[in-house]
Design an enzyme around this catalytic site. Sequence first.
Site, PDB file in Angstrom:
ATOM      1  N   ASP A   1      40.302  39.450  40.998  1.00 33.50           N
ATOM      2  CA  ASP A   1      40.573  40.486  41.996  1.00 33.50           C
ATOM      3  C   ASP A   1      39.591  41.642  41.850  1.00 33.50           C
ATOM      4  O   ASP A   1      39.647  42.403  40.886  1.00 33.50           O
ATOM      5  CB  ASP A   1      42.008  40.984  41.803  1.00 33.50           C
ATOM      6  CG  ASP A   1      42.417  42.048  42.805  1.00 33.50           C
ATOM      7  OD1 ASP A   1      41.649  42.292  43.762  1.00 33.50           O
ATOM      8  OD2 ASP A   1      43.496  42.628  42.642  1.00 33.50           O
TER       9      ASP A   1
ATOM     10  N   ASP B   1      37.729  44.186  48.801  1.00 31.79           N
ATOM     11  CA  ASP B   1      38.863  43.859  47.947  1.00 31.79           C
ATOM     12  C   ASP B   1      39.301  42.409  48.138  1.00 31.79           C
ATOM     13  O   ASP B   1      39.837  42.051  49.181  1.00 31.79           O
ATOM     14  CB  ASP B   1      40.016  44.808  48.290  1.00 31.79           C
ATOM     15  CG  ASP B   1      41.251  44.564  47.471  1.00 31.79           C
ATOM     16  OD1 ASP B   1      41.142  43.923  46.406  1.00 31.79           O
ATOM     17  OD2 ASP B   1      42.335  45.012  47.880  1.00 31.79           O
TER      18      ASP B   1
END
Length: 498
Positions: free
Chosen positions: A289, A94
């Site tokens: 992201d 992430d």
Amino acid sequence: MGTKFRASVITLFLSSLLLHQLVFSESNDGLVRVGLKKFKLDENNRIAAPRLTPQLPDSQKDGVTVRLKNYDNMQYYGEISIGTPPQNFTVHFDTGSSKMWIPSSRCCLSRWCFFARRSKTSKRNKYNSCRSRTYKKNGTSAEIHYDSGSISGNVSQDNVIVGGLTIKNQGFIEATIPPDSAFQSSKFDGVLGLGFKELNDLGVVPVWYNMMNQGLIRNQVFSFRLDRNKKEEEGGELVFGGIDPKHHKGDHTYVPVTGKGHWQFATSNVLINGQSIGVCRFDCSTVVDSGTSLLSGPMTAITMINHELGVNETGLVSHECKSIVEEYGQTILKMLPGEANKICSLIGLCPVNGTKSIEESDDRRTIDVYSMGMCRTCEMVVVWMESRLMKKQTENNILNYVNKLCNSLSRPFESYFVDCSQVSSMPIISFLIGDRNFTLSSKEYIWKEGEGDAEQCISGFFSNVDYYSTWILGDMFMGRYHTVFDYGKSKIGFADAA
């Protein structure tokens, strides 16, 4: 998963009875690849045999590759190991966070914990510190709040193996209180953050920083290639310390990182079918992201985009917006073009010195869209009107258009269904980054679920609370464009994915 920026689009499925075995190979391009082989789990013995992962020699430190798995184009994850002997886990890599967490067994006092890494009620692999010779106790309490879930536990230290590289004494969170329902439906065990250390408030050095600090990679770069074929389990590759030329076509367009924390940069324009929608006149703050599945942006722009996609009948009615159009619409049109805040100040709906941003308030998630204030609503109306004026629309057409948007604001953090039969005719959406327009076609920004008569199509665009908040380009964008995160030169690069 970005702490402020996350969509909660989770679907429940039965867990797969497959584990994966690591196989290392060196290729001619100087990158060390981590291959994954499948084998069926024996239900009579749910313990995978320990797998020792060798430390790479100096000649192989130019880059290592972790192969990713793809679940429904919504979750991408790869395998790591923790401890000595290694305990294997799947993690979501992430870029929107910098902490690492893994579910904990928390059963060191029971002899049965040495023989079981999964409980009867959980399908997650769980870390057992008692089984690791290299475990070190830290004990600092920790808690992480995501938009899609929360975890809490304690910080521990152990060796972590990623792509064949052994990161020694890595701090991570043993999640002792299970993640909530949003994470329970995930296919991965935990999360490994690749954001900047500024996002980490635990005093723990992130995994990516320790890779650099311990001399495990030469180049301070990592790069993603995400596959977008829902029918294939293979999900692409994550390369640490290099860029695989087979992952992209043509050169990368690089832009500087504008804020440490999230991988943030500036977008100069957002366009529908090549025409600006007028929301990035002075550049828009944007984050790329890997922890966000879809595409997120300010309510002003997302409402316009979703209106073009045909979801205009399912939004939120704003009576403030409608009253502004009725009372001030013609006055605003006569003052265009111009800056939204100045126009709204001149007609008395905004203070002369501006207003406090929603993003600066104590809790963005608790702000009701109805209480955002006449000033922000007025600014949104100005942007919408100017976008139509640029298209040389008549006064009546402009007012009718804005009234429709007032009747269908995109609700924060919600996704919307569109007509599957109309997907092929939907517009091209593009983002001007650097000197290039990065386009997304409807096949790339519409997420399809189900098949045949049961097929449903969902807009990939959802809004944040604030009218002028940060854009987030998630997996939908990264699947179309190979993405390079260059920590050493503080820049981000995009090229067509191969």
